[in-house]
Design a protein around this motif. Structure first.
Motif, PDB file in Angstrom:
ATOM      1  N   GLN A  67      17.197 -28.258  18.089  1.00  0.00           N
ATOM      2  CA  GLN A  67      17.256 -29.685  17.762  1.00  0.00           C
ATOM      3  C   GLN A  67      15.900 -30.078  17.196  1.00  0.00           C
ATOM      4  OE1 GLN A  67      20.291 -31.716  18.735  1.00  0.00           O
ATOM      5  NE2 GLN A  67      20.915 -29.568  18.804  1.00  0.00           N
ATOM      6  N   SER A  68      15.893 -31.112  16.384  1.00  0.00           N
ATOM      7  CA  SER A  68      14.643 -31.695  15.907  1.00  0.00           C
ATOM      8  C   SER A  68      14.511 -33.095  16.489  1.00  0.00           C
ATOM      9  CB  SER A  68      14.609 -31.762  14.374  1.00  0.00           C
ATOM     10  OG  SER A  68      14.661 -30.477  13.803  1.00  0.00           O
ATOM     11  N   TRP A 123       9.442 -32.707  14.443  1.00  0.00           N
ATOM     12  CA  TRP A 123       9.244 -31.405  15.068  1.00  0.00           C
ATOM     13  C   TRP A 123      10.604 -30.764  15.302  1.00  0.00           C
ATOM     14  CZ3 TRP A 123      12.041 -31.701  19.432  1.00  0.00           C
ATOM     15  CH2 TRP A 123      12.186 -32.964  20.031  1.00  0.00           C
ATOM     16  N   THR A 124      10.585 -29.486  15.566  1.00  0.00           N
ATOM     17  CA  THR A 124      11.823 -28.749  15.816  1.00  0.00           C
ATOM     18  C   THR A 124      11.626 -27.757  16.948  1.00  0.00           C
ATOM     19  OG1 THR A 124      12.499 -28.905  13.484  1.00  0.00           O
ATOM     20  CG2 THR A 124      13.561 -27.208  14.820  1.00  0.00           C
ATOM     21  N   PRO A 155      16.815 -23.360  14.280  1.00  0.00           N
ATOM     22  CA  PRO A 155      16.503 -24.638  14.914  1.00  0.00           C
ATOM     23  C   PRO A 155      17.549 -24.983  15.979  1.00  0.00           C
ATOM     24  CG  PRO A 155      16.387 -24.808  12.519  1.00  0.00           C
ATOM     25  CD  PRO A 155      17.021 -23.496  12.818  1.00  0.00           C
ATOM     26  N   PRO A 215      20.666 -30.178  13.569  1.00  0.00           N
ATOM     27  CA  PRO A 215      20.290 -29.314  12.454  1.00  0.00           C
ATOM     28  C   PRO A 215      21.464 -28.767  11.657  1.00  0.00           C
ATOM     29  CG  PRO A 215      20.303 -28.007  14.447  1.00  0.00           C
ATOM     30  CD  PRO A 215      20.689 -29.416  14.848  1.00  0.00           C
ATOM     31  N   ASN A 233      13.076 -24.395  18.604  1.00  0.00           N
ATOM     32  CA  ASN A 233      13.739 -23.254  17.970  1.00  0.00           C
ATOM     33  C   ASN A 233      14.324 -22.288  18.984  1.00  0.00           C
ATOM     34  OD1 ASN A 233      12.911 -23.404  14.903  1.00  0.00           O
ATOM     35  ND2 ASN A 233      11.119 -23.990  16.090  1.00  0.00           N
ATOM     36  N   LEU A 292      15.506 -27.564   6.796  1.00  0.00           N
ATOM     37  CA  LEU A 292      15.000 -26.753   7.899  1.00  0.00           C
ATOM     38  C   LEU A 292      14.929 -25.269   7.551  1.00  0.00           C
ATOM     39  CD1 LEU A 292      16.971 -28.403  10.855  1.00  0.00           C
ATOM     40  CD2 LEU A 292      14.538 -28.661  10.342  1.00  0.00           C
TER      41      LEU A 292
END
Length: 269
Positions: A45-46, A173-174, A43, A214, A176, A29
């Motif tokens: 969460q993804s 995806w993340t 980040p 992350p 932010n 990341l």
């Protein structure tokens, strides 16, 4: 969206002296084109975008986005109104590497598939998070959805849904964390960000939200909370698992405007 906000100058550069736990960020990341060195973002969460289905209605499951277009599913399929998720999966289904150098023609070809399925009534709705309620009620039995959502509704409703990364690939995806440019409380925000990057805290968050954590060290901390979650690849994915998921390349301002307008027209927004 994070890249757009940074590009437009809407965010403040973070002070790393206030973020000692930033070193706990997962390596995959750290190297991102929209924010080199993570100067403006961390980040939160993804997650994965893939396909989900009611296991009672579809005991053999689904393996591809094209499976959503089966005649027997007409009117009971939903897809996300997040352009990068739905269009990303459609592009991957057509053999396009969404993290690479794809074109407006590629986007147009994938959009034609979406338009056909919307206009024919195969797709019941193009929605946000409300697809969860439609799965629970039975109004929808298959969808494009997010990994953490399916984990959550399975926990709450007796493990009734399957989720898979399509054979052609899924989306990663993340979300932010950033500080708006006008905020006078940047240090407070950085203190909170640093708190969430403590592995023990990150494990608690992951146990609740069930998305990709992350933070390095959180998986080990999760063992004490829930050993089963510590082995969940949708929270702590292996390198092998990550080999078939993709991050959409950053769009130019012109592409973002053009593609978004086309997508919104097709989904009737």
């Amino acid at each position: 969206m994070a890249g757009r906000m940074i590009r437009l100058g809407y965010t403040q550069e973070l002070d790393e002296a206030n973020l000692p736990n930033k070193t706990n960020m997962l390596a995959n990341l750290q190297d991102i084109d929209f924010d080199p060195g993570r100067a403006h973002s961390l980040p939160w969460q993804s997650g994965f975008s893939g396909i989900a289905w009611n296991k009672d209605e579809l005991p053999d499951g689904l393996t591809s986005v094209s499976d959503l277009w089966r005649p027997e599913l007409k009117g009971r399929v939903e897809v996300l109104d997040e352009m990068r998720d739905t269009m990303g999966l459609l592009l991957l289904e057509q053999g396009v590497d969404v993290s690479g150098d794809w074109s407006a023609d590629d986007f147009g070809a994938a959009l034609e598939v979406l338009e056909e399925q919307v206009s024919s009534g195969q797709i019941r709705q193009v929605v946000g998070n409300s697809y969860k309620e439609d799965l629970v009620s039975g109004d929808a039995i298959a969808c494009v959805g997010w990994s953490g959502d399916i984990t959550q509704i399975n926990f709450e409703n007796g493990d009734r849904w399957g989720f898979a990364i399509p054979d052609a690939g899924g989306m990663l995806w993340t979300d932010n964390m950033m500080v708006p440019v006008g905020s006078p409380r940047k240090t407070n925000a950085e203190t909170l960000m640093n708190y969430y990057y403590d592995p023990e805290v990150a494990a608690q968050v992951a146990a609740w939200v069930n998305y990709v954590c992350p933070v390095e060290g959180a998986q080990e901390a999760m063992v004490a909370i829930d050993p089963e979650l510590a082995e969940n690849p949708f929270i702590f994915p292996t390198e092998e698992f990550l080999s078939n998921v993709y991050v959409t390349r950053s769009l130019t301002a012109a592409e973002e405007s053009d593609f978004s307008a086309q997508f919104q027209e097709v989904i009737g927004r």
